[in-house]
Design a protein around this motif. Structure first.
Motif, PDB file in Angstrom:
ATOM      1  N   ILE A 192       0.746  -1.341   0.161  1.00 54.75           N
ATOM      2  CA  ILE A 192       0.032   0.038  -0.055  1.00 54.75           C
ATOM      3  C   ILE A 192       0.967   1.192   0.077  1.00 54.75           C
ATOM      4  CG2 ILE A 192      -1.630   1.336   1.422  1.00 54.75           C
ATOM      5  CD1 ILE A 192      -3.000  -1.312  -0.188  1.00 54.75           C
ATOM      6  N   THR A 193       0.475   2.209  -1.137  1.00 57.87           N
ATOM      7  CA  THR A 193       1.402   3.378  -1.032  1.00 57.87           C
ATOM      8  C   THR A 193       0.384   4.395  -1.659  1.00 57.87           C
ATOM      9  OG1 THR A 193       1.804   3.143  -3.446  1.00 57.87           O
ATOM     10  CG2 THR A 193       3.439   2.192  -1.825  1.00 57.87           C
ATOM     11  N   ASP A 194       0.811   5.655  -1.976  1.00 56.17           N
ATOM     12  CA  ASP A 194      -0.138   6.706  -2.132  1.00 56.17           C
ATOM     13  C   ASP A 194      -0.637   6.457  -3.740  1.00 56.17           C
ATOM     14  OD1 ASP A 194       1.470   7.876  -0.228  1.00 56.17           O
ATOM     15  OD2 ASP A 194       1.767   9.775  -1.284  1.00 56.17           O
ATOM     16  N   ASP A 195       0.112   5.477  -4.521  1.00 54.45           N
ATOM     17  CA  ASP A 195      -0.442   4.975  -5.786  1.00 54.45           C
ATOM     18  C   ASP A 195      -1.332   3.945  -5.746  1.00 54.45           C
ATOM     19  OD1 ASP A 195       1.220   7.033  -7.073  1.00 54.45           O
ATOM     20  OD2 ASP A 195       2.916   5.678  -7.004  1.00 54.45           O
ATOM     21  N   THR A 196      -0.989   2.993  -4.847  1.00 51.57           N
ATOM     22  CA  THR A 196      -2.057   1.740  -4.762  1.00 51.57           C
ATOM     23  C   THR A 196      -3.232   1.810  -3.898  1.00 51.57           C
ATOM     24  OG1 THR A 196      -0.456   0.744  -3.207  1.00 51.57           O
ATOM     25  CG2 THR A 196      -0.044   0.509  -5.408  1.00 51.57           C
ATOM     26  N   LEU A 197      -3.228   2.954  -2.759  1.00 52.55           N
ATOM     27  CA  LEU A 197      -4.243   2.972  -2.043  1.00 52.55           C
ATOM     28  C   LEU A 197      -5.573   3.430  -2.757  1.00 52.55           C
ATOM     29  CD1 LEU A 197      -4.107   4.431   1.477  1.00 52.55           C
ATOM     30  CD2 LEU A 197      -6.056   5.062  -0.124  1.00 52.55           C
ATOM     31  N   PRO A 198      -5.589   4.392  -3.933  1.00 49.86           N
ATOM     32  CA  PRO A 198      -6.623   4.742  -4.597  1.00 49.86           C
ATOM     33  C   PRO A 198      -7.388   3.635  -5.298  1.00 49.86           C
ATOM     34  CG  PRO A 198      -5.114   6.412  -4.590  1.00 49.86           C
ATOM     35  CD  PRO A 198      -4.365   5.076  -4.071  1.00 49.86           C
ATOM     36  N   ILE A 199      -6.464   2.580  -5.641  1.00 51.90           N
ATOM     37  CA  ILE A 199      -6.877   1.676  -6.557  1.00 51.90           C
ATOM     38  C   ILE A 199      -7.920   0.615  -5.717  1.00 51.90           C
ATOM     39  CG2 ILE A 199      -6.364  -0.501  -8.006  1.00 51.90           C
ATOM     40  CD1 ILE A 199      -3.853   0.972  -8.480  1.00 51.90           C
ATOM     41  N   ALA A 200      -7.392   0.170  -4.213  1.00 52.57           N
ATOM     42  CA  ALA A 200      -7.907  -0.651  -3.358  1.00 52.57           C
ATOM     43  C   ALA A 200      -9.155   0.125  -3.016  1.00 52.57           C
ATOM     44  CB  ALA A 200      -6.989  -1.004  -2.234  1.00 52.57           C
ATOM     45  N   ALA A 201      -9.209   1.428  -2.824  1.00 54.36           N
ATOM     46  CA  ALA A 201     -10.411   2.215  -2.172  1.00 54.36           C
ATOM     47  C   ALA A 201     -11.307   2.369  -3.089  1.00 54.36           C
ATOM     48  CB  ALA A 201      -9.881   3.579  -1.935  1.00 54.36           C
ATOM     49  N   ALA A 202     -11.208   2.436  -4.306  1.00 58.37           N
ATOM     50  CA  ALA A 202     -12.154   2.405  -5.476  1.00 58.37           C
ATOM     51  C   ALA A 202     -12.895   0.912  -5.778  1.00 58.37           C
ATOM     52  CB  ALA A 202     -11.442   2.707  -6.756  1.00 58.37           C
ATOM     53  N   ALA A 203     -11.923  -0.377  -5.248  1.00 59.04           N
ATOM     54  CA  ALA A 203     -12.715  -1.257  -5.290  1.00 59.04           C
ATOM     55  C   ALA A 203     -13.507  -1.898  -4.075  1.00 59.04           C
ATOM     56  CB  ALA A 203     -11.548  -2.465  -5.537  1.00 59.04           C
ATOM     57  N   GLY A 204     -13.407  -0.847  -2.978  1.00 61.17           N
ATOM     58  CA  GLY A 204     -14.256  -1.042  -1.810  1.00 61.17           C
ATOM     59  C   GLY A 204     -13.568  -1.265  -0.578  1.00 61.17           C
ATOM     60  N   ALA A 205     -12.237  -1.105  -0.474  1.00 56.99           N
ATOM     61  CA  ALA A 205     -11.551  -1.163   0.643  1.00 56.99           C
ATOM     62  C   ALA A 205     -11.540   0.313   1.515  1.00 56.99           C
ATOM     63  CB  ALA A 205     -10.127  -1.320   0.480  1.00 56.99           C
ATOM     64  N   ASP A 206     -11.640   0.023   2.703  1.00 52.81           N
ATOM     65  CA  ASP A 206     -11.897   1.250   3.794  1.00 52.81           C
ATOM     66  C   ASP A 206     -10.799   1.243   4.617  1.00 52.81           C
ATOM     67  OD1 ASP A 206     -12.897  -0.775   4.967  1.00 52.81           O
ATOM     68  OD2 ASP A 206     -14.985   0.233   4.981  1.00 52.81           O
ATOM     69  N   VAL A 207     -10.019   0.147   4.730  1.00 49.19           N
ATOM     70  CA  VAL A 207      -8.837  -0.070   6.111  1.00 49.19           C
ATOM     71  C   VAL A 207      -7.617  -0.401   5.073  1.00 49.19           C
ATOM     72  CG1 VAL A 207      -8.305  -1.021   8.362  1.00 49.19           C
ATOM     73  CG2 VAL A 207     -10.523  -0.631   7.958  1.00 49.19           C
ATOM     74  N   PHE A 208      -6.684   0.383   5.488  1.00 46.64           N
ATOM     75  CA  PHE A 208      -5.527   0.062   4.707  1.00 46.64           C
ATOM     76  C   PHE A 208      -4.130  -0.053   5.735  1.00 46.64           C
ATOM     77  CE2 PHE A 208      -8.412   2.593   2.479  1.00 46.64           C
ATOM     78  CZ  PHE A 208      -8.546   2.117   1.400  1.00 46.64           C
ATOM     79  N   VAL A 209      -3.444  -1.028   5.369  1.00 46.03           N
ATOM     80  CA  VAL A 209      -2.398  -1.568   6.457  1.00 46.03           C
ATOM     81  C   VAL A 209      -1.093  -0.887   5.393  1.00 46.03           C
ATOM     82  CG1 VAL A 209      -0.747  -3.379   7.207  1.00 46.03           C
ATOM     83  CG2 VAL A 209      -3.466  -3.496   7.295  1.00 46.03           C
ATOM     84  N   ALA A 210      -0.299  -0.293   6.088  1.00 43.26           N
ATOM     85  CA  ALA A 210       0.709   0.032   5.593  1.00 43.26           C
ATOM     86  C   ALA A 210       2.039   0.348   6.360  1.00 43.26           C
ATOM     87  CB  ALA A 210       0.693   1.886   5.238  1.00 43.26           C
ATOM     88  N   GLY A 211       3.034  -0.493   5.938  1.00 46.93           N
ATOM     89  CA  GLY A 211       4.252  -0.735   6.632  1.00 46.93           C
ATOM     90  C   GLY A 211       5.349   0.280   6.377  1.00 46.93           C
ATOM     91  N   SER A 212       6.024  -0.086   5.144  1.00 48.02           N
ATOM     92  CA  SER A 212       7.369   0.765   4.601  1.00 48.02           C
ATOM     93  C   SER A 212       6.860   2.143   4.272  1.00 48.02           C
ATOM     94  CB  SER A 212       8.070   0.199   3.836  1.00 48.02           C
ATOM     95  OG  SER A 212       7.291  -0.391   2.745  1.00 48.02           O
ATOM     96  N   ALA A 213       5.586   2.093   3.806  1.00 46.25           N
ATOM     97  CA  ALA A 213       5.149   3.621   3.153  1.00 46.25           C
ATOM     98  C   ALA A 213       4.846   4.580   4.279  1.00 46.25           C
ATOM     99  CB  ALA A 213       3.577   3.350   2.579  1.00 46.25           C
ATOM    100  N   VAL A 214       4.825   3.943   5.398  1.00 45.66           N
ATOM    101  CA  VAL A 214       4.983   5.080   6.877  1.00 45.66           C
ATOM    102  C   VAL A 214       6.061   4.931   7.470  1.00 45.66           C
ATOM    103  CG1 VAL A 214       3.692   5.256   9.067  1.00 45.66           C
ATOM    104  CG2 VAL A 214       2.291   4.461   7.058  1.00 45.66           C
ATOM    105  N   TYR A 215       6.701   3.677   7.838  1.00 48.97           N
ATOM    106  CA  TYR A 215       7.962   3.777   8.626  1.00 48.97           C
ATOM    107  C   TYR A 215       9.152   3.891   7.800  1.00 48.97           C
ATOM    108  CZ  TYR A 215       5.714   2.651  13.138  1.00 48.97           C
ATOM    109  OH  TYR A 215       5.002   2.721  14.376  1.00 48.97           O
TER     110      TYR A 215
END
Length: 223
Positions: A175-198
């Protein structure tokens, strides 16, 4: 609503309390429990979860990547743990686990690996408060996002809407700035992010950026 759950798998375990403070603006803390059997990696167990719950005000989102969750899952339904996720591939009776977790005051969640069909999850969807669709193979951080998992999200969201139930849909992996919108558009609303944050100097700023990416999601994907 976009909810960001940073994964402490990408945090500094030696300075974990410090790194929890860095994500104080998140919506939850994703805690990966790995047993070196269900997945090849090994992290930690219940004593560490208990300690994490003592040093953060954020709700804990515990993800059990372990064998035999039928025996162990309910033990993680402790104060400070908002949800316990177990894997469909590891359980003998997913409905029984879900009901036991709810009875203990914890939200029930079930996860599916990339190669797992979601038919049995769809069959019992009202028993779960959240479904986690893995967008990488579980066990290690830093893998590439698997966009071909999006049909699973759309099926789950459509079925939840048909049943009229509230269901959180979580994605974990790449999950990154680029992939999160793809998952959100498909119906996701909770996003686990590891290296994209830390993986950045300012984790709080990265949480804000991921939330913004979710708010700027494209229109619904074609069905």
């Amino acid at each position: 609503m976009v909810r960001i759950h940073p994964s402490i798998l990408s945090a500094d375990f030696v300075n974990l309390e410090r790194d929890l403070e860095k994500i104080a603006t998140a919506d939850g803390v994703h805690v990966d429990i790995m047993d070196a059997h269900f997945v090849p990696n090994l992290t930690f167990g219940l004593p560490m979860v208990q300690r994490i719950a003592e040093v953060t005000r954020l709700p804990l989102d515990v993800h059990l990547m372990i064998d035999d969750p039928d025996t162990w899952a309910h033990q993680y339904a402790i104060d400070g743990v908002d949800s316990v996720t177990f894997h469909a591939e590891a359980t003998r009776d997913a409905v029984a686990i879900a009901r036991e977790l709810r009875a203990r005051g914890t939200r029930s969640a079930i996860a599916v690996k990339p190669g797992t069909h979601i038919d049995r999850v769809l069959e019992h969807l009202p028993e779960f408060d959240m479904v986690l669709v893995m967008t990488v193979e579980p066990g290690f951080g830093g893998q590439a996002f698997m966009a071909d998992m999006m049909p699973k999200l759309r099926q789950l969201r459509d079925r939840a809407d048909e049943l009229g139930i509230e269901l959180a849909l979580q994605v974990d992996g790449g999950i990154t700035d680029d992939t999160l919108p793809i998952a959100a558009a498909a119906g996701a609303d909770v996003f686990v992010a590891g290296s994209a944050v830390y993986g950045h100097a300012d984790p709080a700023a990265r949480i804000d950026a991921l939330r913004e990416a979710g708010m700027l999601q494209p229109g619904s994907l074609e069905r």
